[in-house]
Write a protein that holds these residues in place. Structure first.
Motif, mmCIF file in Angstrom:
data_model
loop_
_atom_site.group_PDB
_atom_site.id
_atom_site.type_symbol
_atom_site.label_atom_id
_atom_site.label_comp_id
_atom_site.label_asym_id
_atom_site.label_seq_id
_atom_site.Cartn_x
_atom_site.Cartn_y
_atom_site.Cartn_z
ATOM 1 N N ASP A 265 45.590 9.857 6.349
ATOM 2 C CA ASP A 265 45.295 11.258 6.665
ATOM 3 C C ASP A 265 43.784 11.464 6.769
ATOM 4 O O ASP A 265 43.047 11.188 5.817
ATOM 5 C CB ASP A 265 45.889 12.148 5.576
ATOM 6 N N LEU A 266 43.340 11.947 7.923
ATOM 7 C CA LEU A 266 41.910 12.187 8.143
ATOM 8 C C LEU A 266 41.472 13.604 7.788
ATOM 9 O O LEU A 266 40.270 13.887 7.778
ATOM 10 C CB LEU A 266 41.568 11.925 9.613
ATOM 11 N N SER A 267 42.390 14.481 7.491
ATOM 12 C CA SER A 267 42.055 15.897 7.339
ATOM 13 C C SER A 267 41.033 16.194 6.235
ATOM 14 O O SER A 267 40.259 17.152 6.374
ATOM 15 C CB SER A 267 43.319 16.731 7.119
ATOM 16 N N LYS A 270 37.271 17.172 6.974
ATOM 17 C CA LYS A 270 36.760 18.488 7.373
ATOM 18 C C LYS A 270 35.687 18.971 6.412
ATOM 19 O O LYS A 270 34.843 19.814 6.778
ATOM 20 C CB LYS A 270 37.906 19.506 7.429
ATOM 21 N N THR A 289 44.119 13.268 14.596
ATOM 22 C CA THR A 289 43.971 14.672 14.246
ATOM 23 C C THR A 289 43.417 14.778 12.825
ATOM 24 O O THR A 289 43.728 13.960 11.958
ATOM 25 C CB THR A 289 45.319 15.421 14.328
ATOM 26 N N GLY A 290 42.590 15.789 12.620
ATOM 27 C CA GLY A 290 41.925 15.946 11.337
ATOM 28 C C GLY A 290 40.424 15.776 11.435
ATOM 29 O O GLY A 290 39.699 16.037 10.476
ATOM 30 N N GLU A 292 38.584 17.369 13.805
ATOM 31 C CA GLU A 292 38.094 18.443 14.663
ATOM 32 C C GLU A 292 36.796 19.068 14.172
ATOM 33 O O GLU A 292 35.989 19.565 14.967
ATOM 34 C CB GLU A 292 39.175 19.529 14.805
#
Length: 384
Positions: A265-267, A270, A289-290, A292
């Motif tokens: 998980d890259l989120s 943020k 995704t993650g 952004e």
């Protein structure tokens, strides 16, 4: 476009790292820039961290790589001892600023009689049989760089007086715990590659630390970094980390190397909008995704994951290099949609993806059509 250059090219990514010639590091890599190449692998940057052993030099402590359970001071094999360690520096100028003795079978620092040298700023005793850090008090006023890479040190001790140190390298030793360093408040760079460290701890107070290298250890969690407000580079490759949480309090972090871990998980990134370089190959990613909010990213290394789409890279307008070899990318339109508007993008790596293996003869032309401004595809330059 008139065609592509025939010669292979190994990208020159900036860094102080030299590759280590071991089977473990070689896995998934081709030194000539071929299959499996990535910026972290072709020049050693970020794979096992600061791997600076040139060529195939034998390690004094090879078990640090070959046996994950290597430990225990009682199992240290006694080496052949030099008759008089103090003779190693007998021809050195007493006013020298640098003392270097590599692979000299040194076992005792006190026997070197370093009190003879009053101006030494750098001491390098790599690839010896040193088990204890001791006998350095007489260098305390001048010593800035202490390099004990590849010895047999099991505990961090003997640094109490070395408060002027700016760089400390204890890589390839037998250290289990980070201790007795947080009084070294002038430190800017610490290297702990290939030890037996399981917990990031006892770094509070190191407010000038710019780079922390913990590659090839046994770390499972990113933690206890909150006081490192000036940290710019964090190297954590080849550990057992499952989450990117724990980075939110690093307001200057620009580079994160976390290759060969267990990230899915890259989120959490943020919380690190300052990030400019991310090396995260050989993990468990199936999406990008993650990212952004990471709008400053220039280098993205996501090779050897399970990624099937680059959707999510749209906001990353500063991208210069995308390394995505050996994933599940099979759609040129997806690549075009994600990357075509990236005016600074010069290098892409897509080899080993279905879109390359399915039609290798047409692959490069299709990438050039999708990304007409690109200057390098995999290891080959594109001529304009």
């Amino acid at each position: 476009m008139n065609g592509e250059a025939e010669e292979d090219h190994q990208p020159q990514t900036p860094g102080r790292h030299i590759e280590l010639a071991t089977d473990e590091v070689e896995q998934g890599k081709n030194r000539d820039g071929g299959s499996g190449s990535s910026p972290g692998l072709t020049n050693g940057k970020g794979w096992d961290g600061k791997l600076r052993v040139p060529g195939k030099v034998a390690l004094a402590n090879p078990e640090a790589l070959s046996d994950p359970e290597y430990s225990d001071e009682e199992n240290v094999v006694e080496g052949e001892q030099i008759q008089a360690d103090e003779d190693l520096f007998e021809d050195e100028d007493p006013d020298t600023y640098e003392l270097i003795s590599i692979n000299s079978r040194i076992q005792s620092i006190p026997k070197l009689h370093l009190e003879r040298f009053k101006k030494v700023t750098r001491l390098c005793l790599r690839q010896n049989g040193i088990t204890r850090i001791e006998g350095l008090e007489d260098l305390a006023d001048t010593l800035l760089d202490l390099d004990l890479y590849d010895n047999l040190i099991g505990h961090i001790r003997g640094l109490d007086s070395l408060t002027n140190l700016t760089s400390l390298d204890l890589s390839f030793n037998k250290i289990k715990h980070i201790k007795h360093v947080n009084h070294l408040t002038e430190l800017t760079d610490i290297f702990f590659v290939a030890n037996k460290i399981s917990t990031i701890e006892n770094l509070d107070g190191l407010t000038k630390l710019r780079m922390l290298e913990l590659g090839s250890n046994r770390i499972r969690e990113i933690q206890n970094l909150d006081t490192l407000k000036n940290l710019e580079e964090l190297w954590l490759a080849k550990n057992k980390i499952t989450s990117l949480s724990g980075l939110a309090e690093l307001p200057k972090l620009k580079l994160l190397s976390i290759q060969s871990n267990r990230i899915a998980d890259l989120s959490p990134l943020k919380d690190v909008p300052t990030l400019e370089e991310l090396y995260i190959s050989h993990n468990l990613l199936d999406t990008v995704t993650g990212l952004e909010e990471n709008k400053r990213l220039r280098v993205l290394e996501i090779s050897n994951n399970q990624i099937s789409s680059l959707e999510g890279l749209g906001p990353l307008t500063e991208l210069e290099e995308v390394w995505a070899s050996y994933n599940k990318l099979d759609n040129f339109r997806d690549v075009e949609n994600a990357l075509r508007d990236k005016k600074k993008l010069e290098t892409v790596y897509f080899e080993g993806n279905p879109m390359q293996t399915r039609g290798p003869a047409l692959y490069r032309n299709k990438v050039r059509l999708a990304l007409p401004e690109i200057r390098q595809i995999d290891a080959t330059f594109v001529r304009t």
